[in-house]
Design a protein around this motif. Structure first.
Motif, PDB file in Angstrom:
ATOM      1  N   UNK A   1      33.598  37.198  37.073  1.00 14.26           N
ATOM      2  CA  UNK A   1      34.204  38.520  37.226  1.00 14.26           C
ATOM      3  C   UNK A   1      33.753  39.106  38.567  1.00 14.26           C
ATOM      4  N   UNK A   2      32.473  38.906  38.900  1.00 15.49           N
ATOM      5  CA  UNK A   2      31.906  39.344  40.178  1.00 15.49           C
ATOM      6  C   UNK A   2      31.134  38.191  40.801  1.00 15.49           C
ATOM      7  N   UNK A   3      31.021  38.237  42.113  1.00 18.44           N
ATOM      8  CA  UNK A   3      30.100  37.319  42.782  1.00 18.44           C
ATOM      9  C   UNK A   3      28.695  37.908  42.638  1.00 18.44           C
ATOM     10  N   UNK A   4      27.697  37.117  42.943  1.00 16.71           N
ATOM     11  CA  UNK A   4      26.315  37.621  42.880  1.00 16.71           C
ATOM     12  C   UNK A   4      26.159  38.801  43.837  1.00 16.71           C
ATOM     13  N   UNK A   5      26.722  38.686  45.037  1.00 18.43           N
ATOM     14  CA  UNK A   5      26.613  39.751  46.029  1.00 18.43           C
ATOM     15  C   UNK A   5      27.266  41.037  45.506  1.00 18.43           C
ATOM     16  N   UNK A   6      28.435  40.923  44.894  1.00 14.49           N
ATOM     17  CA  UNK A   6      29.114  42.103  44.338  1.00 14.49           C
ATOM     18  C   UNK A   6      28.295  42.715  43.204  1.00 14.49           C
ATOM     19  N   UNK A   7      27.769  41.868  42.329  1.00 14.94           N
ATOM     20  CA  UNK A   7      26.965  42.364  41.207  1.00 14.94           C
ATOM     21  C   UNK A   7      25.716  43.082  41.708  1.00 14.94           C
ATOM     22  N   UNK A   8      25.055  42.512  42.685  1.00 17.74           N
ATOM     23  CA  UNK A   8      23.856  43.135  43.235  1.00 17.74           C
ATOM     24  C   UNK A   8      24.184  44.478  43.885  1.00 17.74           C
ATOM     25  N   UNK A   9      25.311  44.548  44.582  1.00 21.68           N
ATOM     26  CA  UNK A   9      25.711  45.809  45.232  1.00 21.68           C
ATOM     27  C   UNK A   9      26.023  46.873  44.189  1.00 21.68           C
ATOM     28  N   UNK A  10      26.755  46.503  43.137  1.00 22.23           N
ATOM     29  CA  UNK A  10      27.077  47.487  42.095  1.00 22.23           C
ATOM     30  C   UNK A  10      25.828  47.890  41.328  1.00 22.23           C
ATOM     31  N   UNK A  11      24.950  46.937  41.089  1.00 20.75           N
ATOM     32  CA  UNK A  11      23.702  47.240  40.383  1.00 20.75           C
ATOM     33  C   UNK A  11      22.872  48.226  41.201  1.00 20.75           C
ATOM     34  N   UNK A  12      22.819  48.028  42.525  1.00 19.74           N
ATOM     35  CA  UNK A  12      22.082  48.948  43.398  1.00 19.74           C
ATOM     36  C   UNK A  12      22.700  50.339  43.366  1.00 19.74           C
ATOM     37  N   UNK A  13      24.006  50.384  43.204  1.00 17.78           N
ATOM     38  CA  UNK A  13      24.724  51.665  43.095  1.00 17.78           C
ATOM     39  C   UNK A  13      24.400  52.353  41.767  1.00 17.78           C
ATOM     40  N   UNK A  14      24.052  51.555  40.754  1.00 17.68           N
ATOM     41  CA  UNK A  14      23.626  52.117  39.479  1.00 17.68           C
ATOM     42  C   UNK A  14      24.607  51.988  38.331  1.00 17.68           C
ATOM     43  N   UNK A  15      25.850  51.621  38.635  1.00 22.10           N
ATOM     44  CA  UNK A  15      26.804  51.478  37.532  1.00 22.10           C
ATOM     45  C   UNK A  15      27.891  50.479  37.875  1.00 22.10           C
ATOM     46  N   UNK A  16      28.506  49.955  36.828  1.00 24.53           N
ATOM     47  CA  UNK A  16      29.584  48.992  36.968  1.00 24.53           C
ATOM     48  C   UNK A  16      30.903  49.748  37.049  1.00 24.53           C
ATOM     49  N   UNK A  17      31.637  49.543  38.141  1.00 21.60           N
ATOM     50  CA  UNK A  17      32.921  50.208  38.334  1.00 21.60           C
ATOM     51  C   UNK A  17      34.073  49.219  38.471  1.00 21.60           C
ATOM     52  N   UNK A  18      33.813  47.963  38.137  1.00 20.82           N
ATOM     53  CA  UNK A  18      34.864  46.951  38.181  1.00 20.82           C
ATOM     54  C   UNK A  18      35.811  47.107  36.999  1.00 20.82           C
ATOM     55  N   UNK A  19      36.667  46.107  36.819  1.00 23.15           N
ATOM     56  CA  UNK A  19      37.606  46.163  35.699  1.00 23.15           C
ATOM     57  C   UNK A  19      36.871  46.332  34.383  1.00 23.15           C
ATOM     58  N   UNK A  20      37.361  47.255  33.604  1.00 23.74           N
ATOM     59  CA  UNK A  20      36.813  47.517  32.273  1.00 23.74           C
ATOM     60  C   UNK A  20      37.966  47.886  31.351  1.00 23.74           C
ATOM     61  N   UNK A  21      37.733  47.674  30.080  1.00 23.17           N
ATOM     62  CA  UNK A  21      38.777  47.855  29.080  1.00 23.17           C
ATOM     63  C   UNK A  21      38.177  48.513  27.858  1.00 23.17           C
ATOM     64  N   UNK A  22      38.943  49.394  27.223  1.00 25.49           N
ATOM     65  CA  UNK A  22      38.463  50.031  25.991  1.00 25.49           C
ATOM     66  C   UNK A  22      39.576  50.091  24.961  1.00 25.49           C
ATOM     67  N   UNK A  23      39.151  49.943  23.708  1.00 26.58           N
ATOM     68  CA  UNK A  23      40.041  50.020  22.552  1.00 26.58           C
ATOM     69  C   UNK A  23      39.402  50.971  21.547  1.00 26.58           C
ATOM     70  N   UNK A  24      40.173  51.927  21.070  1.00 29.50           N
ATOM     71  CA  UNK A  24      39.670  52.843  20.033  1.00 29.50           C
ATOM     72  C   UNK A  24      39.481  52.085  18.726  1.00 29.50           C
TER      73      UNK A  24
END
Length: 176
Positions: free
Chosen positions: A141-164
């Protein structure tokens, strides 16, 4: 004799060219399995999750949009787009992988979001763990570099999905 063979070959090629285009749809989820790992979910949520993945691997954009609009209209973009099917198809055409990502995140562990809906991936939580980030990388879903950058930012803002809990698909979206 050679002339007859040549004419036959030309006729066969002409007939093949007249055949309709391949009807099977193609997208980033083509060839992926619709099989999902078991998760402890309410029946309506599990059913919707499976229906989403089945349509995604079939590259059925219209079916996904219809499924997302059965209850409250699905959120899919922060922009001006009005059709989820057109939006996702355009992303795929421009080299994105929304449908493959959709399938991949629904294979990851579930969490509950701020509205208490069932949400994927598990990194979509207030305090994602190292395991949550590593799962995004191992699922491609993410590369290691992307994951590390988002983790440093503090939250995951990539594709996400929710179902009630009642099975209403709320969103499949990326960004903030």
């Amino acid at each position: 004799m050679a002339r007859i063979a040549l004419l036959a070959l030309v006729a066969a090629l002409a007939a093949a060219a007249a055949l309709p285009a391949r009807s099977a749809a193609h997208c980033s989820a083509s060839g992926m399995s619709a099989k999902l790992p078991a998760q402890t979910l309410p029946r309506a949520v599990a059913t919707m999750r499976q229906r989403i993945v089945t349509l995604a691997v079939a590259c059925d954009y219209t079916g996904l949009q219809r499924l997302g609009n059965q209850g409250q209209k699905i959120a899919f973009s922060y922009g001006k787009a009005t059709s989820a099917a057109v939006y996702w198809k355009d992303l795929e055409r421009r080299g994105g992988y929304p449908l493959a990502t959709l399938v991949r995140i629904l294979r990851l562990p579930v969490t509950r979001n701020e509205a208490k809906w069932y949400a994927w991936p598990s990194a979509y939580t207030e305090h994602p763990t190292a395991r949550d980030w590593n799962l995004l990388v191992s699922a491609h879903v993410l590369t290691r570099k992307q994951a590390d950058a988002e983790r440093a930012h503090g939250s995951y803002l990539g594709y996400r999905l929710a179902i009630r809990g009642n099975g209403d698909w709320q969103f499949f979206i990326a960004g903030d």
